[in-house]
Design an enzyme around this catalytic site. Structure first.
Site, mmCIF file in Angstrom:
data_model
loop_
_atom_site.group_PDB
_atom_site.id
_atom_site.type_symbol
_atom_site.label_atom_id
_atom_site.label_comp_id
_atom_site.label_asym_id
_atom_site.label_seq_id
_atom_site.Cartn_x
_atom_site.Cartn_y
_atom_site.Cartn_z
ATOM 1 N N HIS A 196 3.555 8.044 3.673
ATOM 2 C CA HIS A 196 3.470 7.295 2.417
ATOM 3 C C HIS A 196 4.452 7.831 1.382
ATOM 4 C CE1 HIS A 196 -0.817 5.839 3.583
ATOM 5 N NE2 HIS A 196 0.137 5.147 4.173
ATOM 6 N N HIS A 241 -3.771 -4.630 3.538
ATOM 7 C CA HIS A 241 -4.767 -4.210 4.531
ATOM 8 C C HIS A 241 -5.911 -5.184 4.342
ATOM 9 C CE1 HIS A 241 -3.162 0.179 4.922
ATOM 10 N NE2 HIS A 241 -2.296 -0.738 5.282
#
Ligand code: MN
Length: 434
Positions: free
Chosen positions: A239, A357
């Site tokens: 990330h 997501h």
């Protein structure tokens, strides 16, 4: 979008939820600092059922009220405020524009809620997401309970509203798939642009800026998530968000960036050499990830367990890691003991939709979900070898991920992001044009 799309969804959800009243608050405005707010984005569930993007709104759906199936609470018109923030829809026009049966000012919600909850057995509401609004619901519940001696009963069951709604959102309509296809096309253009500008001597953030420029220039509201532009060792940080490194000769650049268009996400990763050609070690890792990705994409079809897609990718990655000497064999032992974990630590897929997501259960009764037509998932295997990994030095600091967005069709799959180049030959051809 036509308000009919939303009224049809509300009608379907009313059917699915099996009786009662559903209450959905809009997303809250978040303060950034002082009198500046964070950019507002509507709550996906609320938007899915209304197409309405104003904060301080609440949707109520009822299968019990004689006339009011859909009720909206929203802000009143306010000329002074509108001078600063632009026009509000207002109570008067809400019924017509949103296609609902009744509209009330939001500051009167506490007066009206108890009327809608009286003699209703089931309340569909998601607790513990918005604590402030939970209190509004609790006060309405106790107001109804106080009417017990007049023969009016309060809801005896509170059901998580997402149980049925997220099941609906998991299955995309033809129209939703079209929007996701358009988002994929904008992301394609952004990744292409990134490949043209990413060179040694350029900062990661310059590439990020080009990507954002394409998103906005194509009319999209925002990225679907913070773009990851990770070069060299940063490609091994899952990330990485600082995007502030100066790219060097010989780096691989991993870009994970996707646009959000009309509330639908795309989610794409490509990895390529900033100098224009892969080194032998980079190519070996890249070809392995590509083989795993292509096989996993091809495994998408109705009726297979969603975990099968991960399994296909994983077996290829592990076989390759053993062959390259990154981990010790044999392959079945390496799989069993998860020896791949230091280099491949995430799953291969997640649902994709309004949220990057996206919602929807991955397991049903503890069993992996079977893929069905209309579901959309990412396929995104990778290999990440940290600079200090105990492997052949030529592999150190190499990070590769390849990610496509894949829709399940009647008899197989449609790769929404197939137009974004990923073969070594295609990538090197584009990079050679610069
Ligand atoms: Mn993803």
């Amino acid at each position: 979008m036509d308000s009919k799309v939303y009224s049809e969804r509300r009608a379907r959800y009313l059917q699915e939820m099996g009786g009662g009243v559903a209450i959905l608050p809009a997303a809250e405005v978040m303060v950034r600092n002082n009198d500046v707010d964070h950019d507002y984005r509507q709550d996906s569930d609320f938007y899915y059922l209304t197409g309405f993007d104003e904060p301080s709104s609440v949707l109520l759906l009822s299968s019990e009220h004689p006339e009011h199936r859909a009720v909206i609470f929203l802000r009143k018109r306010d000329p002074e405020r509108e001078t600063w923030d632009g026009p509000l829809l207002g109570v008067e026009r809400a019924k017509e524009v949103l296609g609902v049966d009744a509209a009330f000012p939001i500051d009167e919600i506490e007066k009206h809620l108890p009327d809608y909850l009286g003699d209703v057995r089931r309340l569909h509401y998601r607790l513990a997401v918005n604590p402030r609004f939970d209190q509004v619901v609790f006060r309405a519940m106790s107001a109804v309970r106080r009417k017990a001696r007049t023969g009016i009963s309060a809801p005896s069951e509170i059901i998580d509203l997402t149980r049925d709604l997220h099941e609906m959102r998991l299955h995309k309509s033809v129209h939703e798939l079209e929007v996701m296809g358009q988002a994929a096309e904008i992301s394609r253009e952004a990744h292409h642009r990134a490949m043209l500008v990413a060179k040694p001597g350029v900062y990661e953030y310059e590439v990020e800026a080009e990507i954002m420029g394409v998103f906005r220039a194509r009319g999209a509201e925002r990225p679907a998530y913070g773009s990851i532009v990770g070069s060299g060792p940063n490609a091994t940080i899952l990330h990485h968000r600082r995007n502030d490194r100066l790219m060097q000769e010989g780096d691989l650049l991993l870009i994970d960036a996707g646009v959000e268009l009309d509330y639908y996400a795309s989610d794409v990763t490509r990895t390529f050499p900033v100098s224009g050609t892969f080194s032998d070690a980079q190519r070996a890792i890249y070809e392995l990830v590509l083989e795993a990705e292509e096989a996993a994409v091809a495994a998408v079809r109705p009726g297979v367990e969603y975990t099968h897609v991960h399994q296909v990718a994983l077996e290829i990655l592990v076989r390759g890691m053993v062959e390259l000497g990154l981990i010790e064999g044999p392959v079945d032992k390496a799989l069993e003991e998860e020896r791949y974990k230091p280099y491949y630590m995430h799953k291969t897929s997640h649902w994709l939709g309004m949220d990057v997501h996206d919602v929807g259960d991955y397991f049903v009764d503890k069993k992996p979900r079977l893929l069905q037509q209309g579901m959309v998932l990412t396929v995104e295997p990778g290999i990440y070898i940290r600079a200090d990994a105990e492997v052949d030095p030529k592999y150190r600091g190499i990070g590769v991920r390849i990610e496509d967005d894949v829709a399940v069709t009647a008899d197989g799959y449609l790769n929404l992001t197939a137009q974004i180049p990923k073969s070594v030959a295609a990538l090197e051809a584009i990079l050679a044009e610069r």
